[in-house]
Write a protein that holds these residues in place. Structure first.
Motif, PDB file in Angstrom:
ATOM      1  N   ALA A  48       0.834  -1.199   0.000  1.00 22.46           N
ATOM      2  CA  ALA A  48       0.000   0.000   0.000  1.00 22.46           C
ATOM      3  C   ALA A  48       0.873   1.255   0.000  1.00 22.46           C
ATOM      4  N   ALA A  49       1.955   1.227   0.763  1.00 18.58           N
ATOM      5  CA  ALA A  49       2.868   2.369   0.820  1.00 18.58           C
ATOM      6  C   ALA A  49       3.581   2.556  -0.515  1.00 18.58           C
ATOM      7  N   VAL A  50       3.936   1.455  -1.171  1.00 14.50           N
ATOM      8  CA  VAL A  50       4.563   1.535  -2.491  1.00 14.50           C
ATOM      9  C   VAL A  50       3.625   2.228  -3.477  1.00 14.50           C
ATOM     10  N   LEU A  51       2.345   1.869  -3.454  1.00 17.52           N
ATOM     11  CA  LEU A  51       1.383   2.480  -4.362  1.00 17.52           C
ATOM     12  C   LEU A  51       1.208   3.968  -4.081  1.00 17.52           C
ATOM     13  N   ARG A  52       1.150   4.339  -2.804  1.00 18.27           N
ATOM     14  CA  ARG A  52       1.033   5.759  -2.464  1.00 18.27           C
ATOM     15  C   ARG A  52       2.277   6.519  -2.916  1.00 18.27           C
ATOM     16  N   TYR A  53       3.422   5.889  -2.742  1.00 19.19           N
ATOM     17  CA  TYR A  53       4.705   6.498  -3.117  1.00 19.19           C
ATOM     18  C   TYR A  53       4.752   6.756  -4.620  1.00 19.19           C
ATOM     19  N   THR A  54       4.312   5.795  -5.415  1.00 19.29           N
ATOM     20  CA  THR A  54       4.312   5.994  -6.869  1.00 19.29           C
ATOM     21  C   THR A  54       3.325   7.089  -7.263  1.00 19.29           C
TER      22      THR A  54
ATOM     23  N   PRO B 286      -4.288 -11.586  -5.875  1.00 16.49           N
ATOM     24  CA  PRO B 286      -5.393 -12.491  -6.245  1.00 16.49           C
ATOM     25  C   PRO B 286      -6.313 -11.852  -7.282  1.00 16.49           C
ATOM     26  N   ARG B 287      -6.780 -12.657  -8.256  1.00 19.45           N
ATOM     27  CA  ARG B 287      -7.678 -12.140  -9.282  1.00 19.45           C
ATOM     28  C   ARG B 287      -9.092 -11.918  -8.741  1.00 19.45           C
ATOM     29  N   ASP B 288      -9.497 -12.779  -7.805  1.00 22.04           N
ATOM     30  CA  ASP B 288     -10.819 -12.638  -7.208  1.00 22.04           C
ATOM     31  C   ASP B 288     -10.826 -11.423  -6.280  1.00 22.04           C
ATOM     32  N   ARG B 289     -11.754 -10.498  -6.547  1.00 20.69           N
ATOM     33  CA  ARG B 289     -11.757  -9.244  -5.786  1.00 20.69           C
ATOM     34  C   ARG B 289     -12.003  -9.470  -4.302  1.00 20.69           C
ATOM     35  N   ASP B 290     -12.938 -10.341  -3.946  1.00 22.39           N
ATOM     36  CA  ASP B 290     -13.224 -10.590  -2.539  1.00 22.39           C
ATOM     37  C   ASP B 290     -11.999 -11.147  -1.819  1.00 22.39           C
ATOM     38  N   GLU B 291     -11.317 -12.085  -2.471  1.00 19.18           N
ATOM     39  CA  GLU B 291     -10.117 -12.657  -1.865  1.00 19.18           C
ATOM     40  C   GLU B 291      -9.016 -11.605  -1.743  1.00 19.18           C
ATOM     41  N   PHE B 292      -8.869 -10.785  -2.781  1.00 20.76           N
ATOM     42  CA  PHE B 292      -7.878  -9.710  -2.768  1.00 20.76           C
ATOM     43  C   PHE B 292      -8.124  -8.773  -1.592  1.00 20.76           C
ATOM     44  N   GLU B 293      -9.369  -8.340  -1.430  1.00 24.82           N
ATOM     45  CA  GLU B 293      -9.691  -7.401  -0.360  1.00 24.82           C
ATOM     46  C   GLU B 293      -9.572  -8.032   1.012  1.00 24.82           C
ATOM     47  N   ARG B 294      -9.758  -9.332   1.095  1.00 22.96           N
ATOM     48  CA  ARG B 294      -9.626 -10.025   2.386  1.00 22.96           C
ATOM     49  C   ARG B 294      -8.156 -10.185   2.770  1.00 22.96           C
ATOM     50  N   LEU B 295      -7.325 -10.562   1.803  1.00 19.97           N
ATOM     51  CA  LEU B 295      -5.919 -10.846   2.102  1.00 19.97           C
ATOM     52  C   LEU B 295      -5.045  -9.590   2.115  1.00 19.97           C
ATOM     53  N   PHE B 296      -5.395  -8.625   1.257  1.00 25.68           N
ATOM     54  CA  PHE B 296      -4.588  -7.405   1.145  1.00 25.68           C
ATOM     55  C   PHE B 296      -5.496  -6.177   1.177  1.00 25.68           C
ATOM     56  N   PRO B 297      -6.168  -5.937   2.295  1.00 24.13           N
ATOM     57  CA  PRO B 297      -7.150  -4.840   2.350  1.00 24.13           C
ATOM     58  C   PRO B 297      -6.567  -3.462   2.078  1.00 24.13           C
ATOM     59  N   LEU B 298      -5.369  -3.204   2.570  1.00 30.93           N
ATOM     60  CA  LEU B 298      -4.766  -1.885   2.371  1.00 30.93           C
ATOM     61  C   LEU B 298      -4.360  -1.686   0.915  1.00 30.93           C
ATOM     62  N   THR B 299      -3.761  -2.709   0.322  1.00 27.75           N
ATOM     63  CA  THR B 299      -3.347  -2.631  -1.077  1.00 27.75           C
ATOM     64  C   THR B 299      -4.561  -2.504  -1.976  1.00 27.75           C
ATOM     65  N   ALA B 300      -5.594  -3.292  -1.704  1.00 24.70           N
ATOM     66  CA  ALA B 300      -6.820  -3.233  -2.498  1.00 24.70           C
ATOM     67  C   ALA B 300      -7.449  -1.850  -2.414  1.00 24.70           C
ATOM     68  N   ALA B 301      -7.452  -1.264  -1.228  1.00 25.53           N
ATOM     69  CA  ALA B 301      -8.037   0.071  -1.050  1.00 25.53           C
ATOM     70  C   ALA B 301      -7.267   1.118  -1.850  1.00 25.53           C
ATOM     71  N   GLU B 302      -5.943   0.993  -1.898  1.00 27.38           N
ATOM     72  CA  GLU B 302      -5.148   1.930  -2.688  1.00 27.38           C
ATOM     73  C   GLU B 302      -5.487   1.827  -4.168  1.00 27.38           C
ATOM     74  N   PHE B 303      -5.550   0.593  -4.673  1.00 21.41           N
ATOM     75  CA  PHE B 303      -5.905   0.403  -6.081  1.00 21.41           C
ATOM     76  C   PHE B 303      -7.303   0.952  -6.359  1.00 21.41           C
ATOM     77  N   ALA B 304      -8.239   0.693  -5.463  1.00 19.03           N
ATOM     78  CA  ALA B 304      -9.615   1.144  -5.665  1.00 19.03           C
ATOM     79  C   ALA B 304      -9.705   2.668  -5.704  1.00 19.03           C
TER      80      ALA B 304
END
Length: 208
Positions: free
Chosen positions: A66-72, A120-138
């Motif tokens: 998540a920090a990497v995404l914010r940094y970019t 993960p390609r599945d959005r629900d799984e992505f948001e469950r396993l990487f909630p901060l990263t998923a939120a940044e992408f969203a």
């Protein structure tokens, strides 16, 4: 004796420098395209640190990404919106196309593509396993749409058509950039001109 406030500022500067060096190490590792670069231990090694030090700065691997995404995002800024106030519709579209053509082949964009491929390609799984990263992408979708709205402000562009263009143009440009990276017999300058002209024709208020 060094004053407490001065010592704290120095410590904060050292901490910020350490954090940025870790983020830079993560970006350069991801930009190689190596699937192993998404390993926290790999990032720690490249940064000359321990995984414990990475966790101290970012909490866990999700916090790091998540920090990497914010940094970019901070480094990228708001390039497509930097069009002259009096620019024509064609000039504004061409600016966005040119900026994406240049930016999507850079280190940060390559790093993001590697990270996306590892999620993960599945959005629900992505948001469950990487909630901060998923939120940044969203968050990027609305930020990008807002950038496009501001880039075309004052031209009377139909908002629904603008939203459609904002949705497809990053993917379209990734395709053109991929052709450049893979080596192509296509005339990519002609492709960019054609895409620009097609978008202009679609967004022209006179055709709405």
């Amino acid at each position: 004796m060094v004053e407490t406030g001065v010592a704290e500022r120095r410590a904060n500067k050292r901490g910020q420098a350490t954090r940025e060096s870790m983020l830079d190490a993560a970006l350069h590792a991801l930009a190689t395209g190596d699937p192993a670069s998404v390993s926290g231990n790999r990032i720690a090694k490249d940064a000359g640190a321990t995984w414990g030090a990475i966790k101290y700065q970012f909490g866990d691997i999700d916090g790091l990404w998540a920090a990497v995404l914010r940094y970019t995002a901070e480094r990228r800024g708001d390039l497509p919106a930097r069009t002259a106030p009096g620019a024509t519709l064609h000039e504004r579209v061409a600016t966005i196309v040119d900026n994406l053509y240049d930016g999507l082949s850079g280190t940060d964009s390559r790093a993001i593509e590697t990270l996306r491929a590892a999620m993960p390609r599945d959005r629900d799984e992505f948001e469950r396993l990487f909630p901060l990263t998923a939120a940044e992408f969203a968050s990027w979708r609305e930020a990008w749409l807002d950038t496009c709205r501001r880039a075309f402000a004052g031209l009377g562009v139909d908002p629904d058509r603008l939203a459609e263009v904002a949705a497809f143009i990053p993917g379209a440009m990734r395709g053109i950039v991929s052709e450049r990276q893979l080596g192509s017999y296509s005339d990519l300058d002609l492709a960019r001109t054609g895409l620009t002209n097609a978008i202009v024709a679609y967004l022209d208020p006179g055709t709405a």
